[in-house]
Design a protein around this motif. Structure first.
Motif, PDB file in Angstrom:
ATOM      1  N   THR A  64      63.488  -7.243 -17.294  1.00 30.24           N
ATOM      2  CA  THR A  64      64.642  -6.052 -17.132  1.00 30.24           C
ATOM      3  C   THR A  64      65.374  -6.601 -17.147  1.00 30.24           C
ATOM      4  OG1 THR A  64      64.940  -3.792 -16.531  1.00 30.24           O
ATOM      5  CG2 THR A  64      64.322  -5.304 -14.679  1.00 30.24           C
ATOM      6  N   ILE A  83      64.343  -2.855 -20.920  1.00 30.66           N
ATOM      7  CA  ILE A  83      63.246  -3.126 -19.791  1.00 30.66           C
ATOM      8  C   ILE A  83      61.465  -2.842 -20.357  1.00 30.66           C
ATOM      9  CG2 ILE A  83      62.982  -0.674 -19.284  1.00 30.66           C
ATOM     10  CD1 ILE A  83      61.198  -1.521 -16.526  1.00 30.66           C
ATOM     11  N   LEU A  99      61.657  -1.428 -13.157  1.00 28.74           N
ATOM     12  CA  LEU A  99      62.383  -0.408 -13.205  1.00 28.74           C
ATOM     13  C   LEU A  99      62.920   0.381 -11.199  1.00 28.74           C
ATOM     14  CD1 LEU A  99      64.720   0.496 -14.900  1.00 28.74           C
ATOM     15  CD2 LEU A  99      63.097   2.872 -15.568  1.00 28.74           C
TER      16      LEU A  99
END
Length: 172
Positions: A64, A83, A99
């Motif tokens: 990410t 991501i 995340l």
């Protein structure tokens, strides 16, 4: 699932990161991009902080990074999320770990809003973002064409820092 670790991305991770990016491109549900840029171009277009990789059993399984939304000073705390989880690692909850850590680090670095643009056919990404505290703030109808010329909608998902002023926020 194997032991997982989230750490900062390093330049030497690019081979794995770009492979995972290409796997995402191949789904035609992750991005409108049709090819992976060379590292120098990718590096120049992404914010240096909050670049993360997720390792599962010592193998890079996902990544990410943030991209500045607008160069103007008033938007310095707003960034767009990228991501990607490798094909063989999808569906195991790894995206949630990645995340969640990105949101934590971004808030500590002074970002107050993270946004993601999710293609209409990517229900898994919408569900992931929702699980991680993002909310749907809009739908952009027929915003772009995919590689087959088909018009697609996108969903704009947004994460807001918990505090009025994130930890790393600096008043000038």
């Amino acid at each position: 699932m194997r032991e997982i670790e989230v750490r900062s991305m390093r330049p030497e991770d690019w081979k794995s990161v770009s492979r995972i990016y290409l796997e995402g491109i191949a789904t035609e549900h992750a991005t409108f991009q049709t090819d992976c840029p060379p590292y120098a171009a990718w590096d120049a277009s992404h914010i240096r902080e909050c670049r993360l990789v997720l390792l599962a059993g010592g193998v890079i399984a996902g990544w990410t990074a943030l991209h500045r939304v607008d160069p103007r000073w008033c938007y310095r705390g707003v960034a767009e999320v990228s991501i990607y989880i490798g094909e063989k690692f999808r569906g195991h909850g790894l995206g949630y770990h990645l995340l969640t850590e990105l949101c934590r680090q971004a808030e500590a670095a002074g970002y107050w809003t993270l946004q993601s643009t999710v293609l209409q056919d990517n229900a898994a990404s919408r569900a992931l973002h929702t699980k991680c505290g993002f909310r749907l703030v809009g739908r952009r109808e027929r915003i772009a064409r995919d590689c087959h010329g088909r018009w697609l909608d996108t969903y704009l998902m947004e994460y807001r820092a918990a505090a009025d002023e994130p930890v790393g926020y600096k008043k000038l």
